[in-house]
Design a protein around this motif. Structure first.
Motif: not given
Length: 319
Positions: A239-258
């Protein structure tokens, strides 16, 4: 190999958000409260609403082959079981929509959601994110990249006119929302008008679709492509890359509220006490330079993601 026309956009997203001057606010469902103002659902004050199941159900964000990630997460889930005293079930979700629905229906207790889908999970499903993966030095995140196959004739974003740019799903940040907003703001091109936009479902599907020339190009998270290369599924010459963005946060982990408050604390303890050394998790995610879980503040870390969603006209009508 990387295209000589690759464009790195380390500041373009910042400029986009400044131009929009948007203030993204919490849009929690009426089913939840947020007394402390942290933009996530409070734990219910009524103990009768708490859940304390014998088996905790865990789901990782959808991937092409969930069975691979059941093995990747096996060491961690054993640790989670030991710390919480609960049996753990890995739930191999097939789509972002299925994962969101499982959360809202109460069938999911602990999870990692795709970056763009987190506000929906928070607002409509009561998701309480508290951790994400990071490097030894605390660095984290990924970039959205637009890739094409060698010989496609596409060497810049402008060349997508009249062609096909595959997205993953409408809740994905790097697979839909960020490229839609950036391409419209920076290049004056609109998805579905200037170029066709098939939805592949997952980043893996988008990447393989480009390599097999089913799609002219695709918007993907480069962390996914890094892991696929490390597993030998693809190579850099594919593959070839034609565009790269700024950095974003990755997958967060958590629980259900209740989930019972004491159990929520045990789940957090499991994440932050986990020893990565020699584990399947380390083998998979060290390819991205990730080697630990770090605490996160949703209101702060996901501000850029909420703003991109608002730039795309996303609202959360949970009720």
């Amino acid at each position: 190999m990387l295209s000589p026309y690759r464009k790195t956009a380390t500041t373009s997203l910042i400029g986009l958000l400044a131009a929009l001057s948007l203030q993204a606010n919490a849009e929690l469902s009426e089913r939840y409260t947020d007394a402390d103002g942290d933009m996530i659902a409070d734990i219910p004050p009524d103990e009768s609403q708490w859940v304390d199941p014998d088996t905790l159900v865990f789901a990782y964000t959808p991937v092409e082959d969930p069975a691979v990630y059941a093995n990747v997460w096996s060491d961690f889930l054993d640790h989670l079981s030991q710390v919480t005293g609960k049996d753990i079930q890995f739930f191999p979700v097939q789509s972002n929509a299925a994962q969101q629905e499982a959360l809202r229906a109460g069938r999911l207790h602990v999870a990692g959601f795709n970056t763009g889908g987190v506000p929906l999970a928070v607002n409509c499903g009561g998701f309480r994110p508290f951790a994400m993966m990071a490097g030894e030095d605390g660095s984290f995140g990924y970039e959205m990249e637009i890739i094409t196959y060698p010989g496609s004739g596409i060497t810049s974003v402008e060349d997508l006119t009249g062609r096909e740019l595959a997205f993953t799903s409408q809740t994905s940040n790097s697979g839909f929302r960020a490229p839609s907003a950036i391409i419209k703001s920076e290049f004056g091109m609109e998805a579905g008008v200037d170029f066709d936009t098939p939805f592949a479902g997952t980043h893996e599907n988008s990447i393989l679709g480009v390599i097999h020339q089913d799609y002219d190009a695709a918007a993907i998270a480069n962390s996914v492509i890094t892991r696929m290369k490390a597993r030998g599924v693809i190579s850099e010459d594919d593959y070839e890359v034609i565009y790269t963005s700024a950095t974003f946060p990755t997958t967060p982990y958590g629980t259900t509220h209740n989930l019972h408050p004491e159990l929520q604390e045990k789940v957090k303890e499991a994440f932050f006490s986990y020893d990565w050394e020699g584990t399947q998790l380390q083998a998979e995610f060290s390819n991205n330079g990730e080697s630990q879980f770090i605490p996160i503040d949703y209101a702060d870390r996901w501000e850029i993601i909420r703003t991109i969603a608002e730039a795309n006209g996303v609202t959360y009508d949970c009720d």
